[in-house]
Every structure is written in structure tokens, then in C-alpha cells.
Design a protein around this motif. Structure first.
Motif, PDB file in Angstrom:
ATOM      1  N   ASP A   1       1.900  -0.968  11.056  1.00 11.66           N
ATOM      2  CA  ASP A   1       1.703  -0.751   9.628  1.00 11.66           C
ATOM      3  C   ASP A   1       2.794   0.228   9.198  1.00 11.66           C
TER       4      ASP A   1
ATOM      5  N   GLY B   1       1.498  -5.438   0.644  1.00 10.80           N
ATOM      6  CA  GLY B   1       1.504  -4.920   2.012  1.00 10.80           C
ATOM      7  C   GLY B   1       0.248  -5.267   2.791  1.00 10.80           C
ATOM      8  N   SER B   2      -0.870  -5.347   2.105  1.00 12.15           N
ATOM      9  CA  SER B   2      -2.117  -5.705   2.791  1.00 12.15           C
ATOM     10  C   SER B   2      -2.033  -7.135   3.315  1.00 12.15           C
TER      11      SER B   2
ATOM     12  N   LYS C   1       5.406   3.330  -3.027  1.00 11.75           N
ATOM     13  CA  LYS C   1       6.047   3.388  -1.712  1.00 11.75           C
ATOM     14  C   LYS C   1       7.531   3.782  -1.842  1.00 11.75           C
TER      15      LYS C   1
ATOM     16  N   SER D   1       4.962  -2.511   2.518  1.00  8.26           N
ATOM     17  CA  SER D   1       4.491  -2.644   1.147  1.00  8.26           C
ATOM     18  C   SER D   1       5.609  -2.247   0.194  1.00  8.26           C
TER      19      SER D   1
ATOM     20  N   GLN E   1       4.370   2.956   4.799  1.00  5.46           N
ATOM     21  CA  GLN E   1       4.828   4.253   4.297  1.00  5.46           C
ATOM     22  C   GLN E   1       6.138   4.699   4.933  1.00  5.46           C
TER      23      GLN E   1
HETATM   24  C1  LIG Z   1       0.069   1.037   0.697  1.00  8.70           C
HETATM   25  C2  LIG Z   1      -0.396   0.819   2.064  1.00  8.70           C
HETATM   26  C3  LIG Z   1      -0.875  -0.425   2.506  1.00  8.70           C
HETATM   27  C4  LIG Z   1      -1.121  -1.581   1.595  1.00  8.70           C
HETATM   28  O1  LIG Z   1      -0.086  -1.987   0.821  1.00  8.70           O
HETATM   29  P1  LIG Z   1      -0.373  -2.773  -0.548  1.00  8.70           P
HETATM   30  O2  LIG Z   1       0.965  -3.286  -0.934  1.00  8.70           O
HETATM   31  O3  LIG Z   1      -0.929  -1.784  -1.522  1.00  8.70           O
HETATM   32  O4  LIG Z   1      -1.336  -3.860  -0.246  1.00  8.70           O
HETATM   33  C5  LIG Z   1      -1.220  -0.555   3.838  1.00  8.70           C
HETATM   34  N1  LIG Z   1      -1.122   0.469   4.693  1.00  8.70           N
HETATM   35  C6  LIG Z   1      -0.689   1.673   4.312  1.00  8.70           C
HETATM   36  C7  LIG Z   1      -0.591   2.774   5.320  1.00  8.70           C
HETATM   37  C8  LIG Z   1      -0.331   1.904   2.987  1.00  8.70           C
HETATM   38  O5  LIG Z   1       0.088   3.128   2.613  1.00  8.70           O
END
Ligand SMILES: *Cc1c(COP(=O)(O)O)cnc(C)c1O
Length: 366
Positions: free
Chosen positions: A157, A61-62, A186, A181, A160
Motif C-alpha cells: 500500500d 487507490g482503494s 496525496k 492513490s 502515501q
Molecule cells: C488514501 C489511501 C488509500 C486509498 O486511496 P483512495 O484513492 O482514497 O481510494 C489507501 N491506503 C492509504 C494508506 C491511503 O492513505
């Protein structure tokens, strides 16, 4: 006394073990592990589910946010507005492009205070990254025309909040792109790291497909500086299997949240869900002036809780010259001291949820 974990991922696995293992065998014997047909079909199904033209699978997700901002041309010298109360990945992803994160306050519902956006924009502002925190969708209509007029991209973003919507418009289709993500914690997850981007913009989607794969337009021709960030065939298969059960599991989260609200409202602050909003309860976060005492009490009663998140970004030890905080984040500070997340994973049983409710009610002497 019961012992109730905050989350228990093994319970989901035990229900779909056979299907997951079959997928493992299928992928392994096909001999195709990266950028194959399983990813393509998952991307199509997710696009249909979200009601968008394109989905592009990536490594996590990042990276979804980093690649999206990069594809939009965001980089060194630019500013991107976001919040301090999200998981650290939100701010980190902005910084990873070279841009300067600008942190603004949130409302009582923990989502970005969109009325503050116009006060912090500068000629360097290229994007805002609002977070649909805890699965609660933020209504971006309020800033859409302001952002359009000022050439500012809205990158959601949505890590979640998969499946959350406002008036039937799902998150991920509200801005130029949605970043998701598939991390094990999640709401829709794989068995490791994974993520994806949703967009209705054809040229952005094309660029993201290049960026995730070294900038290669085919096996031999590299057309831009890219990354290696792809969603594996194996993980795509796992996501595909879990997508079948996703609505049912989301409904269970919503049901558990309703039960909490019916029984705890008035004793402490519960999430408010306005008409037309579908909150998917990645977390169920209550607000209480006696948060620490409540958490201690629940621990003694065998109930594990968490705080999402105990340290807002501007209080992290990380170098502060790399981001900007134009105004005091007073609501962020207050919420940090009052929020507590109760267990809400779909496999939580009715008995467990009743036990938690009773424990909280006892704490308040009712
Ligand atoms: C989990 C999360 C991310 C990052 O996702 P990853 O897959 O762990 O890199 C970004 N933003 C929010 C709000 C998250 O909860």
C-alpha cells in the motif's frame, strides 16, 4: 497572529492553473475521455519514474488494492495480513475481496512489525499488505524470502509514499505490486479520485487491464468477471502535468521536515530516517505524551493540526467478526494517543513553518 491551515490545495492550483485549463480544453475537444492516449502516456511515464515494467491506471487507490488482490486470486476464505493504524481503505480493500483481514502491530516508526508476520500466518494466508505509512518506506527485504517460501504475495500500500525509496529502490517495485492513490490529498494528486498499480509481473498487469474494464479483452469479448475502475483521460492529463513538478515538491516536503527536526528534536519524538532511506513526508508526525494539550495550544495559536489516525481499525464501530486480531496491538494503541501531524504541504511558506516551530517551542517553554 497567523492562521495556518493543515493543508491548502488551492495554492498548488494557483501555480499551474493555466496548464490544467489547457489540458481540460485539449481533452474536451479531442472527444476521447476514457482509456485513451493520455492515460497510456501517463502509465509509461509513471512506470519509468518508479522503475517498474508496468503501471495500470484505475479509479482510485482503494480499487488499486482490491483489483490487485482479486487478480492474484485472493477471495472468500483467504486471509490477508495488514495493520490497524492506516487509513481505513487498507483494511476495507482486503475485505472487499471477500478475504479476512488479519491485523498485526506496528513498530515505533508506525510501519508494520514484520517480525510478527510469521506468528500469524496460517494455511489460509494469501498475501500481506504492508503500508508505507506517512511516506516512510518499510523495508520488505526482511520478509521477502519467508513470503516466497510460503506462497504469500506482498502487495504494497504505497498510497502515501510515491517517490520514497530504500537504497534507491523505490516503493511500488518491492513486492509483486504497489497500490497508489491520486486522491487530492496525496503527494501526487489529480482533481478528484484516481489511482494506479505498479508491477514487474507481465501477466498480473495483463489481468489488471482486463479487470479494470469489465473483463473485456476487446470491445465485444468478455473473458472474466471484472469491474469498472479506470483513470479518466482528464485526470491522466492533470497527473501528467503535476508529475513535472513532483520531484521539486517532494524536495520541499523533505526540506520542511528537516527544518522541523532540526528545531524540535528532543522536545518531542520526530520521525527517524535511517541512512539510505528516502522518506517523502506525506505527513510529518510527531510523538508526544502531551499530544492533546499541544494540539489545543497550537489551535489557539492559529495552527491547524490533525491526527493520522485517531481511531485504529480495531476500535471502529464496524462489525468485528469480519477481521482477526491475533495479538494485542499495544504499540498501535500507544501511538494512537501520542501522534500529531503538523502542516507540511509543499506550498507552506518559510514564515509559516518558522511560526509553527516557534509555537511548538513555546509550548515546551524553550
Ligand atoms: C488514501 C489511501 C488509500 C486509498 O486511496 P483512495 O484513492 O482514497 O481510494 C489507501 N491506503 C492509504 C494508506 C491511503 O492513505
Amino acid at each position: 497572529m497567523m492562521q495556518i491551515p493543515f493543508v491548502d490545495l488551492a495554492r498548488e492550483y494557483s501555480e499551474i492553473q493555466e496548464e490544467l485549463c489547457d489540458a481540460l480544453r485539449k481533452v474536451c475537444s479531442s472527444g476521447a475521455f476514457i482509456l485513451g492516449t493520455s492515460l497510456k502516456s501517463l502509465e509509461e511515464n509513471l512506470a519509468t519514474f518508479l522503475g517498474v515494467r508496468h503501471v495500470v491506471g484505475v479509479g482510485n487507490g482503494s480499487d488499486a488494492t482490491v483489483l490487485t488482490l482479486k487478480a492474484l486470486g485472493v477471495g472468500l476464505g483467504d486471509e490477508v495480513i495488514t495493520v490497524a493504524n492506516s487509513f481505513v481503505a487498507t483494511v476495507w480493500s482486503i475485505r472487499a475481496t471477500g478475504a479476512t483481514p488479519v491485523l498485526i502491530d506496528v513498530c515505533d516508526d508506525m510501519n508494520m512489525d514484520l517480525s510478527k508476520v510469521h506468528r500469524v500466518v496460517s494455511e489460509r494466508t494469501k498475501a500481506i499488505v504492508p503500508v508505507h505509512l506517512t511516506g516512510n518506506p518499510i523495508n520488505l527485504k526482511e520478509v521477502t524470502s519467508f513470503c516466497q517460501d510460503n506462497g504469500i504475495h506482498i502487495v504494497e500500500d504505497a498510497a502515501q509514499a510515491i517517490g520514497a525509496s530504500i537504497d534507491d529502490e523505490k516503493v511500488g517495485g518491492m513486492g509483486i505490486a504497489g497500490c497508489f492513490s491520486l486522491h487530492p490529498l496525496k503527494n501526487l494528486s489529480v482533481l478528484g479520485d484516481g489511482g494506479f498499480i505498479s508491477t514487474n509481473d507481465d501477466s498480473l498487469a495483463r489481468k489488471l487491464r482486463l479487470l479494470r474494464n469489465h473483463g473485456l479483452e476487446d470491445r465485444d469479448n468478455c473473458v472474466l468477471w471484472g469491474y469498472n475502475s479506470r483513470l479518466d483521460e482528464l485526470q491522466a492529463c492533470f497527473a501528467q502535468i503535476k508529475l513535472k513538478y513532483f520531484e521539486q515538491r517532494t524536495m520541499r516536503r523533505i526540506r520542511l521536515a528537516e527544518r522541523y527536526k532540526e528545531n524540535l528534536e528532543g522536545l518531542l519524538g520526530c520521525p527517524q530516517v535511517p541512512r539510505g532511506v528516502r522518506h517523502v513526508f506525506h505527513n510529518f508526525i510527531v510523538q508526544s505524551k502531551s499530544r492533546d494539550e499541544l494540539a489545543d495550544y497550537l489551535r489557539h495559536e492559529g495552527v491547524e493540526t490533525k491526527i493520522h489516525y485517531p481511531i485504529p481499525f480495531h476500535h471502529q464501530k464496524i462489525e468485528s467478526k469480519d477481521y482477526r486480531v491475533p495479538f494485542r496491538l499495544s504499540n498501535t494503541e500507544r501511538l494512537t494517543s501520542e501522534i500529531l501531524s503538523l502542516p507540511i504541504f509543499p506550498e507552506l511558506t518559510d514564515e509559516e513553518s518558522e511560526y509553527i516551530i516557534e509555537a511548538v517551542r513555546r509550548f515546551y517553554g524553550s
